[in-house]
Design a protein around this motif. Structure first.
Motif, PDB file in Angstrom:
ATOM      1  N   GLU A 163       0.814  -1.223   0.000  1.00  0.00           N
ATOM      2  CA  GLU A 163       0.000   0.000   0.000  1.00  0.00           C
ATOM      3  C   GLU A 163       0.846   1.272   0.000  1.00  0.00           C
ATOM      4  OE1 GLU A 163      -2.840  -0.183   3.230  1.00  0.00           O
ATOM      5  OE2 GLU A 163      -3.568  -2.063   2.348  1.00  0.00           O
ATOM      6  N   ARG A 164       1.854   1.301   0.880  1.00  0.00           N
ATOM      7  CA  ARG A 164       2.554   2.577   1.050  1.00  0.00           C
ATOM      8  C   ARG A 164       3.597   2.861  -0.021  1.00  0.00           C
ATOM      9  NH1 ARG A 164       3.597   1.962   7.383  1.00  0.00           N
ATOM     10  NH2 ARG A 164       3.347  -0.225   6.789  1.00  0.00           N
ATOM     11  N   THR A 165       4.034   1.868  -0.738  1.00  0.00           N
ATOM     12  CA  THR A 165       4.961   2.184  -1.839  1.00  0.00           C
ATOM     13  C   THR A 165       4.181   2.642  -3.066  1.00  0.00           C
ATOM     14  OG1 THR A 165       4.931  -0.069  -2.675  1.00  0.00           O
ATOM     15  CG2 THR A 165       6.728   0.500  -1.177  1.00  0.00           C
ATOM     16  N   HIS A 200      11.501 -11.691  11.614  1.00  0.00           N
ATOM     17  CA  HIS A 200      12.142 -10.539  10.963  1.00  0.00           C
ATOM     18  C   HIS A 200      11.346 -10.170   9.714  1.00  0.00           C
ATOM     19  CE1 HIS A 200      15.493  -7.831  10.309  1.00  0.00           C
ATOM     20  NE2 HIS A 200      15.510  -8.194   9.035  1.00  0.00           N
ATOM     21  N   ASP A 201      11.014  -8.888   9.563  1.00  0.00           N
ATOM     22  CA  ASP A 201      10.291  -8.469   8.360  1.00  0.00           C
ATOM     23  C   ASP A 201      11.138  -8.738   7.125  1.00  0.00           C
ATOM     24  OD1 ASP A 201       8.056  -7.468   9.726  1.00  0.00           O
ATOM     25  OD2 ASP A 201       9.093  -5.582  10.148  1.00  0.00           O
ATOM     26  N   ALA A 202      10.490  -9.299   6.106  1.00  0.00           N
ATOM     27  CA  ALA A 202      11.218  -9.585   4.870  1.00  0.00           C
ATOM     28  C   ALA A 202      11.775  -8.322   4.235  1.00  0.00           C
ATOM     29  CB  ALA A 202      10.275 -10.272   3.882  1.00  0.00           C
ATOM     30  N   VAL A 203      11.219  -7.185   4.598  1.00  0.00           N
ATOM     31  CA  VAL A 203      11.629  -5.933   3.964  1.00  0.00           C
ATOM     32  C   VAL A 203      12.648  -5.164   4.818  1.00  0.00           C
ATOM     33  CG1 VAL A 203       9.595  -5.658   2.525  1.00  0.00           C
ATOM     34  CG2 VAL A 203       9.525  -4.875   4.889  1.00  0.00           C
ATOM     35  N   ARG A 204      13.392  -5.905   5.631  1.00  0.00           N
ATOM     36  CA  ARG A 204      14.529  -5.332   6.363  1.00  0.00           C
ATOM     37  C   ARG A 204      15.733  -6.198   5.997  1.00  0.00           C
ATOM     38  NH1 ARG A 204      12.541  -2.307  11.221  1.00  0.00           N
ATOM     39  NH2 ARG A 204      10.335  -2.765  11.496  1.00  0.00           N
ATOM     40  N   PRO A 205      16.334  -5.934   4.843  1.00  0.00           N
ATOM     41  CA  PRO A 205      17.329  -6.892   4.332  1.00  0.00           C
ATOM     42  C   PRO A 205      18.694  -6.840   5.003  1.00  0.00           C
ATOM     43  CG  PRO A 205      17.040  -5.066   2.801  1.00  0.00           C
ATOM     44  CD  PRO A 205      16.066  -4.833   3.914  1.00  0.00           C
ATOM     45  N   GLY A 249      -3.007  -5.266  15.746  1.00  0.00           N
ATOM     46  CA  GLY A 249      -1.740  -5.237  16.492  1.00  0.00           C
ATOM     47  C   GLY A 249      -0.542  -5.053  15.574  1.00  0.00           C
ATOM     48  N   THR A 250       0.498  -4.427  16.126  1.00  0.00           N
ATOM     49  CA  THR A 250       1.723  -4.239  15.334  1.00  0.00           C
ATOM     50  C   THR A 250       2.963  -4.745  16.081  1.00  0.00           C
ATOM     51  OG1 THR A 250       1.999  -2.009  16.225  1.00  0.00           O
ATOM     52  CG2 THR A 250       0.858  -2.180  14.115  1.00  0.00           C
ATOM     53  N   GLU A 251       2.782  -5.320  17.266  1.00  0.00           N
ATOM     54  CA  GLU A 251       3.952  -5.572  18.092  1.00  0.00           C
ATOM     55  C   GLU A 251       3.919  -6.965  18.738  1.00  0.00           C
ATOM     56  OE1 GLU A 251       6.944  -3.570  18.789  1.00  0.00           O
ATOM     57  OE2 GLU A 251       7.087  -5.696  19.232  1.00  0.00           O
ATOM     58  N   CYS A 252       4.775  -7.852  18.284  1.00  0.00           N
ATOM     59  CA  CYS A 252       4.837  -9.204  18.860  1.00  0.00           C
ATOM     60  C   CYS A 252       5.325  -9.171  20.311  1.00  0.00           C
ATOM     61  CB  CYS A 252       5.782 -10.089  18.051  1.00  0.00           C
ATOM     62  SG  CYS A 252       5.365 -10.219  16.323  1.00  0.00           S
ATOM     63  N   TRP A 275      16.405  -0.615   9.534  1.00  0.00           N
ATOM     64  CA  TRP A 275      15.164   0.096   9.180  1.00  0.00           C
ATOM     65  C   TRP A 275      14.361  -0.669   8.126  1.00  0.00           C
ATOM     66  CZ3 TRP A 275      17.654   0.406   4.694  1.00  0.00           C
ATOM     67  CH2 TRP A 275      17.099   1.069   3.613  1.00  0.00           C
ATOM     68  N   LYS A 276      13.073  -0.418   8.128  1.00  0.00           N
ATOM     69  CA  LYS A 276      12.160  -1.177   7.265  1.00  0.00           C
ATOM     70  C   LYS A 276      11.913  -0.424   5.955  1.00  0.00           C
ATOM     71  CE  LYS A 276       7.789  -1.707   8.664  1.00  0.00           C
ATOM     72  NZ  LYS A 276       6.850  -1.120   7.712  1.00  0.00           N
ATOM     73  N   VAL A 277      12.021  -1.119   4.854  1.00  0.00           N
ATOM     74  CA  VAL A 277      11.674  -0.527   3.561  1.00  0.00           C
ATOM     75  C   VAL A 277      10.148  -0.371   3.536  1.00  0.00           C
ATOM     76  CG1 VAL A 277      11.649  -0.919   1.070  1.00  0.00           C
ATOM     77  CG2 VAL A 277      13.683  -1.509   2.401  1.00  0.00           C
TER      78      VAL A 277
HETATM   79  O1  LIG Z   1       8.444  -2.748  13.823  1.00  0.00           O
HETATM   80  C1  LIG Z   1       7.647  -3.622  13.870  1.00  0.00           C
HETATM   81  C2  LIG Z   1       7.296  -4.349  15.109  1.00  0.00           C
HETATM   82  O2  LIG Z   1       7.924  -3.785  16.151  1.00  0.00           O
HETATM   83  C3  LIG Z   1       6.972  -4.024  12.659  1.00  0.00           C
HETATM   84  O3  LIG Z   1       7.876  -4.071  11.615  1.00  0.00           O
HETATM   85  C4  LIG Z   1       5.942  -3.019  12.384  1.00  0.00           C
HETATM   86  O4  LIG Z   1       5.049  -2.969  13.456  1.00  0.00           O
HETATM   87  C5  LIG Z   1       5.245  -3.421  11.130  1.00  0.00           C
HETATM   88  O5  LIG Z   1       4.137  -2.626  11.053  1.00  0.00           O
HETATM   89  P1  LIG Z   1       3.485  -2.290   9.674  1.00  0.00           P
HETATM   90  O6  LIG Z   1       3.221  -3.605   9.039  1.00  0.00           O
HETATM   91  O7  LIG Z   1       2.251  -1.519  10.012  1.00  0.00           O
HETATM   92  O8  LIG Z   1       4.489  -1.466   8.972  1.00  0.00           O
END
Ligand SMILES: O=C(CO)[C@H](O)[C@H](O)COP(=O)(O)O
Ligand SMILES: Nc1ccn([C@@H]2O[C@H](COP(=O)(O)OP(=O)(O)OP(=O)(O)O)[C@@H](O)[C@H]2O)c(=O)n1
Length: 538
Positions: free
Chosen positions: A56-58, A152-157, A234-237, A259-261
């Motif tokens: 969505e955000r890109t 780990h988010d796939a978009v934090r390489p 929720g956004t936080e495990c 940082w997250k892309v």
């Molecule tokens: O940092 C994080 C958890 O601590 C996540 O990457 C973040 O919450 C993801 O959120 P979103 O999908 O809304 O970008």
């Protein structure tokens, strides 16, 4: 919240930002609870990479995790960052159902070996939960289940083994652990009418980043117990672990590259980091031939001069421009070689702080394979393709190209009127085929063919001396004494043509410093073949 803060220990300190005097203990720079020196992980660790998001955000058509960087999708870089860690046993990649095939293809194409692909859910938490369940299924016996799950988010390489180690160890000890970063902006609460309600004291808070780690039981229980609202919004495990398992996560400050892309501009930043993290040094392999050794020596000096130029302040492109204009016209033999040397250095966006010259990779020289360096294979015989094939095999075995692409340049010295033993010219297609295969292994292969003459000795020395001159001019005549001596010695020794060329090069250096864009102009004298990421120069 107070307990939460107490968990922020020395790792949370950042010299660049003010700390809250009463809240955070001061830290010793670089100190951490888990030094990675031994890195013995005697418990099973698996990974969940949520990659089921929708862009969505890109605002792009392609979800960001599948965007290509130098021919490789972002998700593949992230997978590699985990796959290269020996103590990580398996990786579950969670993708949207419609991307299962695409992801499976990526796994095959980039030869990922520890990966299993599972379908995601409508929100990030649902996707992660699917990944956790998949890990549980893998371990039918209790002993097979991972002790620790890294998420780990796939978009934090850009995540390094040292940091993963810290998170894994802390997760095992505390039940949960996560990366944090200092806040850049102050966080404020707003009223429903859009007015300021209150502002949080920035020094007391941190941004929660990834990776995070949990013991399998904690993350499994947290998801078992959490509400639909948690799954949906929720956004936080770490919060789920605290709320549903009473587990206070250990927080460890990570590097800014975690940082997250998220936005389109982040893609450009990620690409620049990927390029920047290409290894910066190179090793020239000469095979022991005198011609190859001479060329490699000249390159070594030229690279040294470029680095001096860079350290002296001016943009290194000045150095490249200067080298490309150092010789005479492109039709001239002297000029053609100096242009080729420049191409060798400037063909790819790299600076090499170090350039080692070795005859081969046997014995102690095998050590260079482990250094994450690039390679220049200088060949004078028709077996050059098998030489470079052997080099590619060695590099693959050394696994240095797993995370960052390596560059291999094959320099073919051919066409010499009396020195060459090259025989029949190597077909460009053969090199391009090799380059295509190498690219799949994350190795960028370039081929450059240099035609030689008896005068090459003079030419190569001239290139080296011109490098000294470049430094001399740029750094305000501060050329070192040995450098000046070499120049004088060679001036006494060399023929008039060589001396004239040096002076000519000096003049051109002045003329072209202000025309840096000329570097990128196509050179009609050169045949350039472009294929899948490789360039073959003649
Ligand atoms: O940092 C994080 C958890 O601590 C996540 O990457 C973040 O919450 C993801 O959120 P979103 O999908 O809304 O970008
Ligand atoms: N249903 C979802 C949503 C997100 N993610 C993953 O969670 C990570 C962080 O999410 P985010 O940055 O929000 O990614 P997107 O959802 O793709 O982006 P956007 O919110 O802009 O749509 C990404 O690796 C994303 O692929 C996921 O696995 N499943």
């Amino acid at each position: 919240m107070e307990d939460h803060h107490k968990k922020m220990q020395s790792d949370s300190c950042d010299p660049d930002r003010p700390t809250h005097p009463g809240t955070f203990p001061t830290c010793e720079a670089g100190r951490s609870d888990h030094q990675p020196a031994e890195r013995s992980v005697d418990f099973p660790v698996s990974v969940v990479l949520p990659a089921g998001g929708h862009r969505e955000r890109t605002g792009l058509q392609t979800p960001k995790q599948f965007c290509l960087f130098m021919g490789r999708p972002l998700i593949s870089y992230t997978i590699q960052a985990f796959e290269r860690v020996s103590w990580i046993q398996s990786i579950v990649v969670v993708v949207a159902r419609e991307h299962m095939d695409l992801m499976t293809d990526i796994v095959q194409q980039f030869q990922h070996t520890k990966v299993r692909v599972v379908p995601g859910g409508s929100t990030r938490h649902r996707s992660i939960y699917n990944g956790v369940l998949a890990l549980g299924e893998e371990g039918r016996l209790v002993a097979d289940k991972p002790k620790v799950v890294l998420i780990h988010d796939a978009v934090r390489p850009f995540v390094e083994e040292d940091f993963l180690y810290k998170i894994a160890m802390a997760a095992k000890e505390q039940g949960a652990a996560g990366a944090i970063r200092p806040l850049v902006s102050t966080v404020i609460a707003t009223t429903s009418e859009g007015y300021l309600d209150h502002s949080l004291e920035r020094a007391k808070y941190r941004a929660s980043e990834m990776p995070q780690g949990f013991t399998y039981d904690v993350i499994y229980q947290a998801y078992q117990k959490c509400s639909e609202s948690d799954f949906e919004f929720g956004t936080e495990c770490l919060h789920l672990a605290l709320q549903y398992c009473g587990t206070n996560a250990k927080l460890i400050q990570g590097p800014p590259t975690l940082w997250k892309v998220t936005y389109k501009r982040d893609l450009a930043a990620a690409e620049s980091i990927i390029k920047d993290t290409l290894s910066r040094s190179a090793c020239a392999i000469t095979g022991g031939s005198a011609q190859a050794v001479t060329l490699a020596g000249a390159l070594q000096e030229a690279v040294g001069a470029l680095n001096m130029l860079h350290l002296g302040g001016p943009d290194v492109s000045n150095g490249r421009i200067w080298l490309s204009r150092a010789g005479l016209g492109p039709r001239d033999r002297l000029g053609s070689v100096s242009v080729s040397v420049d191409r060798l250095i400037g063909a790819i966006p790299l600076r090499w702080p170090e350039l080692a010259v070795i005859p081969d990779l046997t014995g102690e020289n095998g050590w260079y394979l482990l250094k994450d360096w690039n390679f220049i294979q200088v060949s004078v015989n028709r077996s050059c393709l098998s030489e470079v094939e052997a080099l590619l095999t060695d590099l693959e075995a050394a696994k240095q190209a797993l995370l960052h692409p390596l560059v291999v340049i094959l320099v073919l010295l051919s066409g010499s009127d009396e020195l060459s033993v090259s025989g029949r010219a190597v077909e460009p297609e053969a090199i391009m085929d090799l380059a295509s295969a190498a690219k799949l292994r994350n190795i960028l292969l370039y081929g450059i063919q240099l035609h030689q003459s008896k005068r090459d000795y003079v030419i190569f020395r001239m290139v080296a001396h011109l490098s000294c001159l470049a430094h001399n001019k740029t750094a305000g005549n501060t050329c070192s004494v040995p450098c000046k001596e070499r120049l004088e010695r060679s001036t006494r020794r060399s023929d008039a043509g060589s001396l004239a060329a040096i002076n000519h090069g000096q003049a051109r250096f002045h003329a072209h410093r202000s025309h840096t864009s000329s570097h990128s102009r196509p050179d009609p004298e050169q045949t350039v073949l472009r294929g899948a990421g490789r360039i073959l120069y003649y």
